[in-house]
Motif scaffolding. Sequence first.
Motif, PDB file in Angstrom:
ATOM      1  N   GLU A  10      12.356  -2.721   1.677  1.00  0.00           N
ATOM      2  CA  GLU A  10      11.046  -2.109   1.520  1.00  0.00           C
ATOM      3  C   GLU A  10      11.243  -0.728   0.902  1.00  0.00           C
ATOM      4  O   GLU A  10      11.695   0.207   1.576  1.00  0.00           O
TER       5      GLU A  10
ATOM      6  N   LYS B 180       9.751   2.543  -0.770  1.00  0.00           N
ATOM      7  CA  LYS B 180       8.524   3.314  -0.934  1.00  0.00           C
ATOM      8  C   LYS B 180       8.714   4.359  -2.030  1.00  0.00           C
ATOM      9  O   LYS B 180       9.780   4.950  -2.159  1.00  0.00           O
TER      10      LYS B 180
ATOM     11  N   GLN C  18       9.081   4.069  -5.158  1.00  0.00           N
ATOM     12  CA  GLN C  18      10.077   3.776  -6.186  1.00  0.00           C
ATOM     13  C   GLN C  18       9.457   3.958  -7.566  1.00  0.00           C
ATOM     14  O   GLN C  18       8.393   3.428  -7.855  1.00  0.00           O
TER      15      GLN C  18
ATOM     16  N   HIS D 292       9.107   3.511 -11.653  1.00  0.00           N
ATOM     17  CA  HIS D 292       9.270   2.372 -12.548  1.00  0.00           C
ATOM     18  C   HIS D 292      10.682   2.353 -13.115  1.00  0.00           C
ATOM     19  O   HIS D 292      11.179   3.350 -13.638  1.00  0.00           O
TER      20      HIS D 292
ATOM     21  N   GLU E 205      15.419  -4.436 -12.839  1.00  0.00           N
ATOM     22  CA  GLU E 205      14.062  -4.882 -13.170  1.00  0.00           C
ATOM     23  C   GLU E 205      13.942  -5.338 -14.616  1.00  0.00           C
ATOM     24  O   GLU E 205      13.342  -6.365 -14.923  1.00  0.00           O
TER      25      GLU E 205
ATOM     26  N   LYS F 130      13.272  -6.934  -8.246  1.00  0.00           N
ATOM     27  CA  LYS F 130      12.053  -7.536  -8.787  1.00  0.00           C
ATOM     28  C   LYS F 130      12.366  -8.758  -9.662  1.00  0.00           C
ATOM     29  O   LYS F 130      11.923  -8.856 -10.806  1.00  0.00           O
TER      30      LYS F 130
ATOM     31  N   LYS G 210       9.571 -10.794 -11.560  1.00  0.00           N
ATOM     32  CA  LYS G 210       8.742 -10.142 -12.576  1.00  0.00           C
ATOM     33  C   LYS G 210       8.837 -10.862 -13.919  1.00  0.00           C
ATOM     34  O   LYS G 210       9.900 -11.283 -14.354  1.00  0.00           O
TER      35      LYS G 210
ATOM     36  N   THR H 169      14.499  -6.399  -3.912  1.00  0.00           N
ATOM     37  CA  THR H 169      13.311  -5.545  -3.905  1.00  0.00           C
ATOM     38  C   THR H 169      12.224  -6.302  -4.654  1.00  0.00           C
ATOM     39  O   THR H 169      12.510  -7.084  -5.557  1.00  0.00           O
ATOM     40  N   SER H 170      10.989  -6.084  -4.269  1.00  0.00           N
ATOM     41  CA  SER H 170       9.899  -6.824  -4.901  1.00  0.00           C
ATOM     42  C   SER H 170       8.585  -6.072  -4.726  1.00  0.00           C
ATOM     43  O   SER H 170       8.358  -5.426  -3.699  1.00  0.00           O
ATOM     44  N   GLU H 171       7.719  -6.165  -5.742  1.00  0.00           N
ATOM     45  CA  GLU H 171       6.367  -5.620  -5.630  1.00  0.00           C
ATOM     46  C   GLU H 171       5.428  -6.629  -4.971  1.00  0.00           C
ATOM     47  O   GLU H 171       4.295  -6.308  -4.645  1.00  0.00           O
ATOM     48  N   HIS H 172       5.913  -7.846  -4.781  1.00  0.00           N
ATOM     49  CA  HIS H 172       5.067  -8.932  -4.289  1.00  0.00           C
ATOM     50  C   HIS H 172       5.757  -9.601  -3.095  1.00  0.00           C
ATOM     51  O   HIS H 172       6.230 -10.725  -3.175  1.00  0.00           O
ATOM     52  N   ARG H 173       5.785  -8.884  -1.993  1.00  0.00           N
ATOM     53  CA  ARG H 173       6.555  -9.312  -0.827  1.00  0.00           C
ATOM     54  C   ARG H 173       6.063 -10.626  -0.233  1.00  0.00           C
ATOM     55  O   ARG H 173       6.846 -11.359   0.383  1.00  0.00           O
TER      56      ARG H 173
END
Length: 218
Positions: free
Chosen positions: A18, A20, A22, A24, A52, A134, A137, A165-169
């Motif tokens: 998780e 926080k 981060q 781009h 990424e 990610k 992505k 790591t992911s933006e869409h957990r």
Amino acid sequence: MISRKAPNFSAGETLLFEVKNQRHNQSQLKDFIHFIKYCGRRGAIRFKHIEENAELLGNLTLKENLLLDLGQRNHTELKLCDLLEKEKRPKLAQLAKEIRNENSYPSQASFEDKKLISLIKVLLDKSEYLFLEKPEKNLSSKLQDLFFEALMASKEKYNQTIFITSEHRNLWQKYIDKIVTKSPSGHFKLDDTLQSFESSNITPLKISADKFNSKKAA
């Protein structure tokens, strides 16, 4: 110095970091390695890492980029999917079948095709750890599902520990064993996923297919 009670994880687990605030394209490689050391692991770390952007060598075609990882320097007329079938990696062969033009150069290829090649390169590796930033992505929903299948097959075959790591957990909820968080002081905390997903203040994102079209910038 190791914390009084360092977090503990087992080989073959999948851990979601998780992250926080981060930025781009900010790499989390140092966090992954720091966490392993924080948990008391010593010695060399055998890992494969994808950022990424998942950059490729620009002077080689998509196919040639992957041939390097297959240990083949000479050109072959076989398609990548057939080569991967020969390597007994059927899940990776399925991903390769989705590549529109494996003979194009990275500058000519879609974001989706480049990401597929980069993911296959990572999953070909037998390293103890896979560090994936990610990885979903730029993939359509269909390709996300194929990737998840290939990732879990690789994990089971080689007993790999996977850091993500992911933006869409919410996409990862059924695959994740534990969640890693990092305090401002630099200490890591490891939680079981059920407790973490229930108590987290972060609302899982709902994803629509158009968020992952191949023309979206990496």
